[in-house]
Design an enzyme around this catalytic site. Structure first.
Site, PDB file in Angstrom:
ATOM      1  N   SER A   1      35.687  17.818  31.953  1.00  0.00           N
ATOM      2  CA  SER A   1      36.459  18.741  31.891  1.00  0.00           C
ATOM      3  C   SER A   1      37.841  19.009  32.382  1.00  0.00           C
ATOM      4  O   SER A   1      39.040  18.791  32.220  1.00  0.00           O
ATOM      5  CB  SER A   1      35.859  20.388  32.425  1.00  0.00           C
TER       6      SER A   1
ATOM      7  N   LYS B   1      28.832  22.097  42.546  1.00  0.00           N
ATOM      8  CA  LYS B   1      28.734  20.703  41.338  1.00  0.00           C
ATOM      9  C   LYS B   1      30.007  20.256  41.712  1.00  0.00           C
ATOM     10  O   LYS B   1      29.711  18.483  41.621  1.00  0.00           O
ATOM     11  CB  LYS B   1      29.014  21.635  39.566  1.00  0.00           C
TER      12      LYS B   1
ATOM     13  N   LYS C   1      37.185  26.045  38.474  1.00  0.00           N
ATOM     14  CA  LYS C   1      36.786  25.897  37.006  1.00  0.00           C
ATOM     15  C   LYS C   1      35.419  26.146  36.630  1.00  0.00           C
ATOM     16  O   LYS C   1      34.551  26.379  37.146  1.00  0.00           O
ATOM     17  CB  LYS C   1      37.055  24.026  37.014  1.00  0.00           C
TER      18      LYS C   1
ATOM     19  N   HIS D   1      39.270  26.188  47.626  1.00  0.00           N
ATOM     20  CA  HIS D   1      39.616  25.667  48.217  1.00  0.00           C
ATOM     21  C   HIS D   1      40.290  24.717  47.596  1.00  0.00           C
ATOM     22  O   HIS D   1      41.570  24.194  48.429  1.00  0.00           O
ATOM     23  CB  HIS D   1      38.314  25.160  49.063  1.00  0.00           C
ATOM     24  N   ARG D   2      39.959  24.070  46.361  1.00  0.00           N
ATOM     25  CA  ARG D   2      41.007  23.171  45.449  1.00  0.00           C
ATOM     26  C   ARG D   2      41.358  24.230  44.245  1.00  0.00           C
ATOM     27  O   ARG D   2      40.668  25.374  44.270  1.00  0.00           O
ATOM     28  CB  ARG D   2      39.861  21.812  45.077  1.00  0.00           C
TER      29      ARG D   2
ATOM     30  N   LYS E   1      32.986  31.205  36.802  1.00  0.00           N
ATOM     31  CA  LYS E   1      32.215  30.952  36.216  1.00  0.00           C
ATOM     32  C   LYS E   1      32.771  32.534  35.510  1.00  0.00           C
ATOM     33  O   LYS E   1      33.265  33.583  36.057  1.00  0.00           O
ATOM     34  CB  LYS E   1      30.804  31.131  36.729  1.00  0.00           C
TER      35      LYS E   1
HETATM   36  N1  GLU Z   1      29.992  25.222  31.473  1.00  0.00           N
HETATM   37  C1  GLU Z   1      29.361  23.976  31.986  1.00  0.00           C
HETATM   38  C2  GLU Z   1      29.021  23.862  33.764  1.00  0.00           C
HETATM   39  O1  GLU Z   1      28.265  24.947  34.094  1.00  0.00           O
HETATM   40  C3  GLU Z   1      31.213  23.751  32.452  1.00  0.00           C
HETATM   41  C4  GLU Z   1      31.863  24.031  33.185  1.00  0.00           C
HETATM   42  C5  GLU Z   1      33.853  23.331  32.757  1.00  0.00           C
HETATM   43  O2  GLU Z   1      33.606  22.659  32.333  1.00  0.00           O
HETATM   44  O3  GLU Z   1      34.736  23.812  33.002  1.00  0.00           O
HETATM   45  O4  GLU Z   1      29.311  23.171  34.508  1.00  0.00           O
END
Ligand code: GLU
Length: 474
Positions: free
Chosen positions: A366, A97, A73, A68-69, A109
């Site tokens: 990030s 998150k 990430k 949606h965005r 992920k």
């Molecule tokens: N692996 C980290 C997390 O679980 C960072 C993810 C990121 O920076 O994109 O939040």
């Protein structure tokens, strides 16, 4: 880190059940709830790499939970026990998150089934580059659609290899550096990214302790100073969180649980020294000035004020949740408390600050790194010296009017222009405080919400549902 436990139910189901509590509190249409929970896409890749003269086949996944965005990430995990369900669960957590900390990204992920300790640097480079190539070719890594980052078993080094692989395949893309975050600073990384997740954990804890009511509701009083903490995991997150808590907040890390056992010292462990000891000895066993036990799981149940699981998922399950003896659990790891355990702990009135808030500092920084890459300039580069000059003028004016000299320490504080690290820490602190306050507000205003985790999901899901609605998805 402890060894991989058996999940009582699948990790992704556990995440979904937790989200379901928020859907119930929000009275959202079940169709919308299903859409938000569903993982949009997942890819499995199997690829060969010649290792010591023999072909080895590696298996990896990348899940895109939501778009949606954009970009979607989330980290890339290298571990022997990674599986598709885990990657999907962690991708969903990334969606929530990002929404909680207002990072305008979807959730993703990835994982590669590998024990990195079994390979040397050259082999790992070959494997990482090949994995990256597979994901890039299939559209699962790109600065505009899907941006990995470090996670368990990966760090700056792997991110630099991935960025370089992307650059080789897309030399015309000016923004190639933004295809991955968590890179070394000299290759487009940002100051303060390595410490970001651990530091974010501490910023959330400090904000919690600024609210006397919240502290009281958890059965405590006062600030972080002197609080007795049990910390599980001294990896990147646990180390930075533990070090800050001990050195700056004067909390006592009374026990540290690692994969080969636990160290105990009622007066507090010196985190920096323990880390140096582990780096040199590859074990915590024998660390001077602390008790040692091989039974790490028993130490997880030790009486303390705050328990910080900063290692793996599913460390607190329905099996041990009844014996956890703390007032506050701070989830620095992703998914350390299973859904069943969460129900038990809630019934026992143990407060839990949830992963999707607590460890969101990593993705927050990030986001700053990604912006830095797109703008092709370090934060603070243009204004730092200008700010310093204005500070000098201000002091000259003050001295002129008052006919007194400004003390040196004050001069330095006023004159100092912000470096990139100062700006990153400031942005991170602001983000974590604000996110905590949003959760708190929901907890206080929605009578159907009575724990921090549900409040976190309510905050996240409200924003995500709104976003889909604005896009006309429903
Ligand atoms: N692996 C980290 C997390 O679980 C960072 C993810 C990121 O920076 O994109 O939040």
């Amino acid at each position: 880190m402890p060894t991989k436990p058996k999940m009582p139910e699948s990790f992704s189901k556990s995440v979904d059940h937790m989200a379901d509590r928020a859907f119930a509190a929000l009275d959202l249409d079940p169709g919308v709830a299903s859409m938000i929970k569903a993982c949009e896409a997942i890819i499995e890749v199997n690829f060969p790499v010649p290792i010591k003269g023999r072909l080895e086949i590696f298996t990896g996944w990348r899940a895109t939970h939501s778009t949606h965005r954009l970009p979607a990430k989330g980290g890339l995990r290298f571990a022997p026990f990674v599986n598709q369900d885990e990657v999907e669960a962690l991708a969903a957590l990334m969606t929530y998150k990002c929404a909680i900390v207002d990072v305008p990204f979807g959730g993703s992920k990835g994982g590669l089934m590998i024990d990195p300790a079994k390979y040397d640097r050259d082999e790992l480079q070959l494997i990482t580059r090949r994995f990256a190539r597979e994901l890039i070719r299939k559209g699962f890594i790109s600065p505009s659609t899907n941006v990995p980052a470090p996670d368990m078993g990966t760090g700056e080094r792997e991110m630099a290899w991935i960025a370089d692989t992307y650059k080789q395949l897309n030399p015309e893309n000016l923004n190639y550096a933004a295809c991955v975050t968590g890179k070394p600073v000299q290759h487009g990384g940002i100051a303060g990214r390595i410490e970001a997740t651990g530091r974010g954990v501490v910023y959330v804890m400090r904000e919690f302790f600024r609210h006397a009511d919240d502290v009281k509701a958890a059965g405590m009083s006062g600030g972080l100073g002197g609080k007795r903490i049990v910390l599980q995991g001294l990896g990147n997150v646990g180390y930075h969180a533990g070090k800050l808590l001990q050195e700056e907040d004067k909390a006592k890390i009374i026990a540290l649980i690692e994969k080969d056992g636990a160290l105990i010292n009622a007066d507090g462990l010196p985190i920096q020294q323990v880390r140096e000891y582990i780096n040199a000895q590859k074990t915590i066993k024998g660390f001077p000035g602390a008790g040692f036990t091989e039974n790490g799981s028993a130490v997880l149940e030790m009486e303390c004020d705050i328990l910080i699981p900063a290692a793996l998922e599913a460390q607190i399950t329905d099996e041990n949740a009844g014996r956890i003896n703390t007032k506050l659990i701070v989830e620095a790891a992703n998914g350390p408390v299973t859904f069943e355990a969460d129900e038990i702990l809630r019934a026992r009135n143990i407060a839990i600050l949830p992963d999707a808030l607590v460890n969101a500092g990593g993705v927050t920084v990030s986001y700053f790194e990604w912006i830095r890459n797109l703008s092709h300039i370090r934060f603070g580069r243009m204004e730092r010296r200008y700010d310093e000059m204005r500070g000098e003028h201000l002091i000259a004016a003050m001295e002129n009017v008052s006919q007194k000299q400004v003390p040196d320490w004050m001069r330095q504080e006023i004159v100092k222009g912000a470096a990139e690290l100062d700006l990153v820490r400031s942005g991170l602190d602001d983000t974590m405080r604000h996110a905590y306050q949003e959760l708190r507000e929901v907890l206080r205003s929605n009578p159907k919400v009575n724990d921090y985790r549900t409040a976190a999901y309510v905050v996240a899901i409200s924003k995500i549902a709104r976003s889909y609605f604005d896009l006309g998805t429903y």
